[in-house]
Design an enzyme around this catalytic site. Structure first.
Site, PDB file in Angstrom:
ATOM      1  N   LEU A  11       0.800  -1.135  -0.087  1.00  0.00           N
ATOM      2  CA  LEU A  11      -0.092  -0.038  -0.059  1.00  0.00           C
ATOM      3  C   LEU A  11       0.823   1.250  -0.081  1.00  0.00           C
ATOM      4  O   LEU A  11       0.452   2.364   0.640  1.00  0.00           O
ATOM      5  CB  LEU A  11      -1.018  -0.024   1.299  1.00  0.00           C
ATOM      6  CG  LEU A  11      -2.268  -1.043   1.006  1.00  0.00           C
ATOM      7  CD1 LEU A  11      -2.933  -1.107   2.388  1.00  0.00           C
ATOM      8  CD2 LEU A  11      -2.842  -0.974  -0.187  1.00  0.00           C
ATOM      9  N   MET A  14       2.014   3.701  -5.423  1.00  0.00           N
ATOM     10  CA  MET A  14       1.259   3.193  -6.609  1.00  0.00           C
ATOM     11  C   MET A  14       0.366   2.244  -5.956  1.00  0.00           C
ATOM     12  O   MET A  14      -0.816   1.808  -6.684  1.00  0.00           O
ATOM     13  CB  MET A  14       2.352   2.500  -7.362  1.00  0.00           C
ATOM     14  CG  MET A  14       3.559   3.500  -7.925  1.00  0.00           C
ATOM     15  SD  MET A  14       2.692   4.595  -9.059  1.00  0.00           S
ATOM     16  CE  MET A  14       2.397   3.407 -10.320  1.00  0.00           C
ATOM     17  N   ASN A  33      -0.511  -5.580   3.721  1.00  0.00           N
ATOM     18  CA  ASN A  33       0.627  -4.902   3.735  1.00  0.00           C
ATOM     19  C   ASN A  33       1.640  -5.280   4.691  1.00  0.00           C
ATOM     20  O   ASN A  33       1.141  -5.609   6.034  1.00  0.00           O
ATOM     21  CB  ASN A  33       0.411  -2.824   3.937  1.00  0.00           C
ATOM     22  CG  ASN A  33       1.554  -2.198   3.679  1.00  0.00           C
ATOM     23  OD1 ASN A  33       1.877  -2.193   2.404  1.00  0.00           O
ATOM     24  ND2 ASN A  33       2.294  -1.769   4.588  1.00  0.00           N
ATOM     25  N   ARG A  34       2.820  -5.050   4.491  1.00  0.00           N
ATOM     26  CA  ARG A  34       3.900  -5.442   5.552  1.00  0.00           C
ATOM     27  C   ARG A  34       3.661  -4.889   6.650  1.00  0.00           C
ATOM     28  O   ARG A  34       3.779  -5.585   7.683  1.00  0.00           O
ATOM     29  CB  ARG A  34       5.334  -5.348   4.882  1.00  0.00           C
ATOM     30  CG  ARG A  34       6.362  -6.164   5.738  1.00  0.00           C
ATOM     31  CD  ARG A  34       7.700  -5.837   5.214  1.00  0.00           C
ATOM     32  NE  ARG A  34       8.120  -4.418   5.429  1.00  0.00           N
ATOM     33  CZ  ARG A  34       9.432  -4.214   4.884  1.00  0.00           C
ATOM     34  NH1 ARG A  34      10.252  -5.001   4.413  1.00  0.00           N
ATOM     35  NH2 ARG A  34       9.821  -2.964   4.881  1.00  0.00           N
ATOM     36  N   ASN A 104       8.983  -2.069 -11.148  1.00  0.00           N
ATOM     37  CA  ASN A 104       9.863  -2.106 -12.071  1.00  0.00           C
ATOM     38  C   ASN A 104      11.065  -2.950 -12.078  1.00  0.00           C
ATOM     39  O   ASN A 104      12.225  -2.688 -11.307  1.00  0.00           O
ATOM     40  CB  ASN A 104      10.673  -0.574 -12.319  1.00  0.00           C
ATOM     41  CG  ASN A 104       9.844   0.524 -12.859  1.00  0.00           C
ATOM     42  OD1 ASN A 104       8.938   0.279 -13.701  1.00  0.00           O
ATOM     43  ND2 ASN A 104      10.066   1.745 -12.541  1.00  0.00           N
ATOM     44  N   SER A 130       2.958   2.624 -16.177  1.00  0.00           N
ATOM     45  CA  SER A 130       3.548   3.954 -16.306  1.00  0.00           C
ATOM     46  C   SER A 130       2.507   5.052 -16.204  1.00  0.00           C
ATOM     47  O   SER A 130       1.348   4.747 -16.270  1.00  0.00           O
ATOM     48  CB  SER A 130       4.101   4.119 -17.838  1.00  0.00           C
ATOM     49  OG  SER A 130       4.737   5.350 -17.773  1.00  0.00           O
ATOM     50  N   GLY A 131       2.904   6.216 -15.427  1.00  0.00           N
ATOM     51  CA  GLY A 131       2.084   7.305 -15.226  1.00  0.00           C
ATOM     52  C   GLY A 131       1.854   7.967 -13.830  1.00  0.00           C
ATOM     53  O   GLY A 131       1.358   8.948 -13.518  1.00  0.00           O
ATOM     54  N   GLY A 132       2.838   7.109 -12.784  1.00  0.00           N
ATOM     55  CA  GLY A 132       2.923   7.637 -11.653  1.00  0.00           C
ATOM     56  C   GLY A 132       1.834   7.391 -10.889  1.00  0.00           C
ATOM     57  O   GLY A 132       0.878   6.966 -11.004  1.00  0.00           O
ATOM     58  N   LYS A 184       8.423  -1.811 -20.554  1.00  0.00           N
ATOM     59  CA  LYS A 184       8.260  -0.847 -19.591  1.00  0.00           C
ATOM     60  C   LYS A 184       9.912  -0.104 -19.274  1.00  0.00           C
ATOM     61  O   LYS A 184      10.003   1.067 -19.295  1.00  0.00           O
ATOM     62  CB  LYS A 184       7.979  -1.285 -18.228  1.00  0.00           C
ATOM     63  CG  LYS A 184       7.914  -0.232 -17.106  1.00  0.00           C
ATOM     64  CD  LYS A 184       7.103   1.146 -17.602  1.00  0.00           C
ATOM     65  CE  LYS A 184       6.750   1.724 -16.367  1.00  0.00           C
ATOM     66  NZ  LYS A 184       7.988   2.287 -15.604  1.00  0.00           N
ATOM     67  N   HIS A 187      10.613   1.894 -22.543  1.00  0.00           N
ATOM     68  CA  HIS A 187       9.758   3.027 -22.244  1.00  0.00           C
ATOM     69  C   HIS A 187      10.557   4.106 -21.397  1.00  0.00           C
ATOM     70  O   HIS A 187      10.797   5.217 -21.457  1.00  0.00           O
ATOM     71  CB  HIS A 187       8.344   2.560 -21.394  1.00  0.00           C
ATOM     72  CG  HIS A 187       7.697   3.892 -20.968  1.00  0.00           C
ATOM     73  ND1 HIS A 187       8.022   4.585 -19.760  1.00  0.00           N
ATOM     74  CD2 HIS A 187       6.520   4.387 -21.316  1.00  0.00           C
ATOM     75  CE1 HIS A 187       7.035   5.366 -19.423  1.00  0.00           C
ATOM     76  NE2 HIS A 187       6.241   5.568 -20.308  1.00  0.00           N
ATOM     77  N   ASN A 188      11.026   3.670 -20.184  1.00  0.00           N
ATOM     78  CA  ASN A 188      11.796   4.577 -19.186  1.00  0.00           C
ATOM     79  C   ASN A 188      13.079   5.011 -19.820  1.00  0.00           C
ATOM     80  O   ASN A 188      13.437   6.111 -19.464  1.00  0.00           O
ATOM     81  CB  ASN A 188      11.966   3.772 -18.047  1.00  0.00           C
ATOM     82  CG  ASN A 188      10.729   3.333 -17.111  1.00  0.00           C
ATOM     83  OD1 ASN A 188       9.681   3.447 -17.801  1.00  0.00           O
ATOM     84  ND2 ASN A 188      11.058   3.000 -15.827  1.00  0.00           N
ATOM     85  N   GLU A 191      12.262   7.707 -22.032  1.00  0.00           N
ATOM     86  CA  GLU A 191      11.964   8.803 -20.879  1.00  0.00           C
ATOM     87  C   GLU A 191      12.951   9.490 -20.469  1.00  0.00           C
ATOM     88  O   GLU A 191      13.272  10.706 -20.378  1.00  0.00           O
ATOM     89  CB  GLU A 191      10.956   8.245 -19.721  1.00  0.00           C
ATOM     90  CG  GLU A 191      10.577   9.213 -18.680  1.00  0.00           C
ATOM     91  CD  GLU A 191      10.172   8.381 -17.429  1.00  0.00           C
ATOM     92  OE1 GLU A 191      10.505   8.653 -16.300  1.00  0.00           O
ATOM     93  OE2 GLU A 191       9.278   7.604 -17.622  1.00  0.00           O
ATOM     94  N   ARG A 443      41.452  -4.508 -37.490  1.00  0.00           N
ATOM     95  CA  ARG A 443      41.617  -5.885 -36.489  1.00  0.00           C
ATOM     96  C   ARG A 443      42.097  -6.982 -37.221  1.00  0.00           C
ATOM     97  O   ARG A 443      42.921  -7.853 -36.799  1.00  0.00           O
ATOM     98  CB  ARG A 443      39.986  -6.349 -36.710  1.00  0.00           C
ATOM     99  CG  ARG A 443      39.078  -5.189 -35.570  1.00  0.00           C
ATOM    100  CD  ARG A 443      37.809  -5.704 -35.583  1.00  0.00           C
ATOM    101  NE  ARG A 443      37.332  -6.708 -34.757  1.00  0.00           N
ATOM    102  CZ  ARG A 443      37.042  -8.058 -34.999  1.00  0.00           C
ATOM    103  NH1 ARG A 443      36.585  -8.239 -36.529  1.00  0.00           N
ATOM    104  NH2 ARG A 443      36.897  -8.790 -34.274  1.00  0.00           N
TER     105      ARG A 443
END
Length: 466
Positions: A11, A14, A33-34, A104, A130-132, A184, A187-188, A191, A443
């Protein structure tokens, strides 16, 4: 006991936002949640949505609250914490249940977990989000990798909470195992490049033209009405126009010029190199963030290292078109990496669809993605994206400006690493005959590696002058 449609474990920012989004769309959500004291506080603050949220303070109680086959979304740190969570929850699951990692994550870890859990009858999904916080709450762009079974379980909920672009949800099943997390990651990476290029234009205007932050922000806001329309231009304009209440100065002028990074940009570069691809604009952006951490050294060096004196500032029209050209090239590099990964891992990625689901909800959403989606679809696609006719026309119109901006920056001693990388890649691609023939000769000269000839097939060695 009433059974929930989906479980969300974690929780944080995100996880909380996605939970509220799911509840608002009519789904019943079990949460855990932990730090268990977070659970009741979160539900109490959910207001009218609280009736659809069921808090459980044990993992077993959390799992037992879910409809079978179960769908559990984990919004926890990637890496070791995710592996530890899988070990804990696996004994509580049954055949056909689905675990989703919405963080991620390194796609290599996702591929490993997918294979390990498949053998145990449990489906593992790597889902890029994505989108925060704002996107997670009201409509993110989501990139899903996993089995067809898990997608059928997840699809109704994912499509309901996703951002919408002209009635189409910005989410899709992109392929098996690590496909979603890889997309993703790229995508980043794009970004990173996009943010760096905007910052380079800002730096030219600030340091080369003496512009104040608000003036630059106003210019970016006007650019957001045209071909450069994007969330990052909009965000940059807003940031530059914001005033610090404590000092009365522009907020950006009181922010330390050191930028952090969480690793996804670096992962993009690493995987691109493994695949034999160029992601030079992204690599330059990752490098620039690393260089920014050398603040003390840079302050000392400014007084010691001579820089060029020419400070002729490019026109606003040139700056705008230069950014257009460089952004097109950076996106092209990202999609070339995706194409290479699709072939390497047998993912059959639909590149046009990826461009489409990035058009809303995500951080790199922009008008450019419409053009990329068209260029990547059907008969308009080319073996190399840089050859797509519509994009060639855009580059022909904007590349002269990028050339002038980079030249002026070099002449004035202003660092524009990502803009320069974009220009170098374009010019490398635009030369039918490059210089790698000399590299092959070198070479063979020192290592007898051999070379190919242009006039006949086979491998040859040179009788080099010694």
């Amino acid at each position: 006991m009433h059974k929930a449609d989906i479980g969300v474990y974690g929780l944080g920012t995100m996880g909380s936002a996605l939970t509220l989004n799911l509840a608002e769309k009519g789904f019943d959500v079990a949460v855990c949640n932990r730090e268990t004291d977070w659970i009741s506080d979160f539900i109490n603050e959910a207001g009218a949505l609280a009736s659809r949220i069921f808090g459980r303070d044990t993992l077993q109680g959390f799992v037992e609250t879910l409809k079978a086959p179960r769908v559990i979304l984990f919004m926890i740190p990637s890496g070791a914490p995710m592996d530890a969570m899988i070990d804990s929850v696996l004994p509580l699951l049954e055949d056909g249940d689905t675990i989703i990692d919405g963080g991620n994550a390194d796609f290599n870890d996702t591929r490993r977990r997918f294979a390990e859990l498949r053998d145990k009858g449990v489906h593992f999904v790597g889902m890029g989000v994505s989108g925060g916080e704002e996107g997670a709450r009201h409509g993110p762009s989501m990139m899903v990798g996993g089995s067809d079974h898990s997608w059928q379980q997840l699809r109704p909920m994912a499509e309901a909470i996703a951002a919408q672009f002209e009635g189409s949800p910005c989410v899709d099943h992109l392929g098996p195992d690590g496909a979603g997390h890889f997309v993703k990651t790229v995508h980043n990476g794009i970004e990173y490049a996009d943010m760096q290029m905007i910052a380079e234009i800002y730096g030219l205007l600030r340091d080369g033209g003496g512009w104040e932050a608000k003036r630059i922000g106003d210019m970016f806001a006007s650019w957001n009405e045209g071909p450069l329309q994007s969330f990052l231009i909009e965000a940059s304009a807003a940031a530059l126009r914001t005033v610090d209440e404590d000092t009365g100065k522009p907020m950006v002028d009181v922010i330390l010029d050191k930028a952090g990074q969480k690793g996804t940009g670096r992962w993009t570069v690493i995987e691109a190199l493994k695949l034999g691809q160029s992601a030079s604009t992204i690599e330059a952006a990752v490098g620039a963030r690393s260089w920014s951490s050398y603040k003390a050294a840079r302050v000392k060096a400014e007084a010691s290292l001579a820089v060029a004196a020419n400070s002729d500032l490019p026109t606003q029209a040139d700056l705008q078109q230069a950014l257009e050209a460089a952004r097109i090239l950076a996106h092209m590099q990202g999609f070339e990496v995706l194409e290479a990964a699709s072939e390497e891992f047998d993912w059959s990625l639909n590149l046009a669809r990826i461009a489409e689901i990035w058009r809303a909800g995500c951080i790199i959403r922009s008008a450019l993605l419409d053009e990329l989606a068209e260029a990547l679809s059907g008969d308009n696609s080319e073996d190399v994206l840089i050859l797509a006719p519509a994009l060639i026309n855009r580059l022909r119109a904007t590349m002269p400006a990028l050339r002038r901006v980079v030249a002026a920056s070099v002449s004035g001693g202003f660092a524009v690493p990502s803009l320069s990388a974009a220009l170098a890649w374009h010019d490398s691609m635009a030369r039918g005959r490059g210089t790698a023939n000399l590299i092959q000769a070198q070479r063979d000269f020192f290592g007898a590696h051999g070379f190919e000839r242009i006039d006949r097939e086979g491998k040859y060695h040179g009788d080099w002058v010694r």
